[in-house]
Design an enzyme around this catalytic site. Sequence first.
Site, mmCIF file in Angstrom:
data_model
loop_
_atom_site.group_PDB
_atom_site.id
_atom_site.type_symbol
_atom_site.label_atom_id
_atom_site.label_comp_id
_atom_site.label_asym_id
_atom_site.label_seq_id
_atom_site.Cartn_x
_atom_site.Cartn_y
_atom_site.Cartn_z
ATOM 1 N N LYS A 280 0.839 -1.197 0.000
ATOM 2 C CA LYS A 280 0.000 0.000 0.000
ATOM 3 C C LYS A 280 0.876 1.250 0.000
ATOM 4 C CE LYS A 280 -4.656 -0.645 1.633
ATOM 5 N NZ LYS A 280 -5.682 -0.157 2.567
ATOM 6 N N GLU A 366 -19.356 -8.764 9.417
ATOM 7 C CA GLU A 366 -20.416 -8.092 10.179
ATOM 8 C C GLU A 366 -21.386 -9.080 10.829
ATOM 9 O OE1 GLU A 366 -18.999 -5.349 6.903
ATOM 10 O OE2 GLU A 366 -19.678 -7.440 7.003
ATOM 11 N N ARG A 394 -25.689 -5.677 6.419
ATOM 12 C CA ARG A 394 -25.138 -6.979 6.074
ATOM 13 C C ARG A 394 -25.367 -8.013 7.173
ATOM 14 N NH1 ARG A 394 -19.346 -6.460 3.343
ATOM 15 N NH2 ARG A 394 -20.321 -7.751 1.752
#
Length: 633
Positions: A280, A366, A394
């Site tokens: 990243k 979740e 979700r």
Amino acid sequence: MTTPQLDQIQSPDDLRALDRKQLKEVASQLREFVLQSVSRTGGHLSSNLGTVELTIALHYVLNTPDDRLVWDVGHQSYPHKILTGRREAMAQLRQFGGISGFPKRSESPYDAFGTAHSSTSISAVLGMAVAARNQGLDRQHVAVIGDGAMTAGMAFEALNNAGVTPGINLLVVLNDNDMSISPPVGALNHYLARLLSGRFYAAAKNMGRAVLQHVPPVLELARRFEGHAKGMVSPATLFEELGFNYVGPIDGHDLDALIPTLENLRELGGLQFLHVVTRKGQGYKLAEADPVLYHGPGKFDPSIGIQKPATPGRQTFTQVFGRWLCDMAEADNRLIGITPAMREGSGMVEFHKRFPQRYFDVGIAEQHAVTFAAGLACDGLKPVVAIYSTFLQRAYDQFIHDVALQNLDVTFALDRAGLVGADGATHAGNFDIAFLRCVPNIVVATPSDENEARLLLNTCYQHPGPASVRYPRGAGCGAQVTADLETVPVGKARVLREGKRLAILGFGTLVQPALQAAEDLDATVVDMRFVKPLDTQLLDELASSYEAFVTVEEGAIMGGAGSAVLEHFSAHGIERPVLQLGLPDQFIDHGEQSALLKLHGLDAQGLKASILARFPDLSAVQSPVRPFSVASA
């Protein structure tokens, strides 16, 4: 900034027309273009700097858009957008009327699937692969999934299904950058880290380069290398057990390794799993050093980097929650904090630091987060689930069956409720009022300012059952936040302004523009505080004293807080006109929050205009028998 090679690329066809030796320069220019673009508009930076070479290699080898390419999660798709004809449109990235920060089917034929919530790509491309098989089409289907997204059960459900689906071409590319949004968590991440450690990774990578550069002595040699390298690095890998041919790990920034590997995998067909390692922030030292800070920055000067403001701004609701969480944890050792991979976004960094044994980041999972909280509550602990409104969607089944049905003591802190600005429709928390209030046992609280947020968090935490507190992204009106842990009665509203003839019932932060509109209208304004339970005693009092009502909420009108008021009036035979103001029955695209609120008539002037349009002459409505007084409430 000059990008002569990049300027020649209007589509992947132009990219594929280049000699492979030119691609490294294209990558350099593309990375610089991403950096300069995001610094001017804001957006996701670290993840996109890390996918430059991977994006180039995929479009160079695949025949997009006929071959299907799905990015998961979609915030790593800026290089993809630039190479697929949207370079100039990057100037309006995530701005009203501009392009989305995520793949969007209506935006480009190269965006095969909309991906702004994670872990959906493998399921989507599996569906596309089956569709191609059943229609007799020969095409490749590729899901690029981040390592953080692989922590979600949905990704493995799709892998499991794909492993027993015959006759399809499906390539899963695991973009392993050792970083999702927050630091990576979970056993899977530890497993991947072991694969990348020490001499095993280095030996496999070097051997892979040597072999794959020999094109095309292809299958037999590839099989021999494959068996030897896998036996050395990762015997009986999880992905092979699921039916995939596992290749890697390879350097995701090395085009000389990526392109031959992708070409071989395309030739092989079937179920393939390519593990690439990227970094990243690659190529921009400041982002490499702090990829979290540069994950989703606003505008900044790339030559200087992100600077802290000279004077701190107003507290955000997220900061109010973070401080409350620490204070309540200090007072109650039963408190457990849970987040599904959003430690920074949910304001839990300080809590993690101070209470590491009571902090749980469960990854992008979740459903598990909610049921895990339910299990904690069963045995006497008091979990607080910090979750964005859009992500609670979700885990709706778990919310109903595992928490509400059993009336368990779980507090939900719903961040990003209402419009979220640049992230747009996929991240907007427009629906939580409607989908929560229909569930038995739940308390739904809507604080109107920062201090009310703390007050209602106290109240809902102390409530012995499931409760939720919703609050928006960003700062509020600047209310002074007290440091105590006092509570208010559940379901009790408060009258903020007493006026004549018209009562405005505010739910959440739109109470503030409602107060401004009420000054010109001489209307009463009530901060309802709770959608469920409603302060029905106050509603009945108001109904006997006012000619008309307006409900105001930053949520979907259909099934929302205004609907709750109408239901109460209908059930009790109260005949008063009610104007419901809130978000319309549509998905609302990205743009500045204040501009979107104004567009939908939810600023002070918009509220006033809507009220006058609906009630141009309140004298036409029968006057009630007696005036309302605050004392009577």
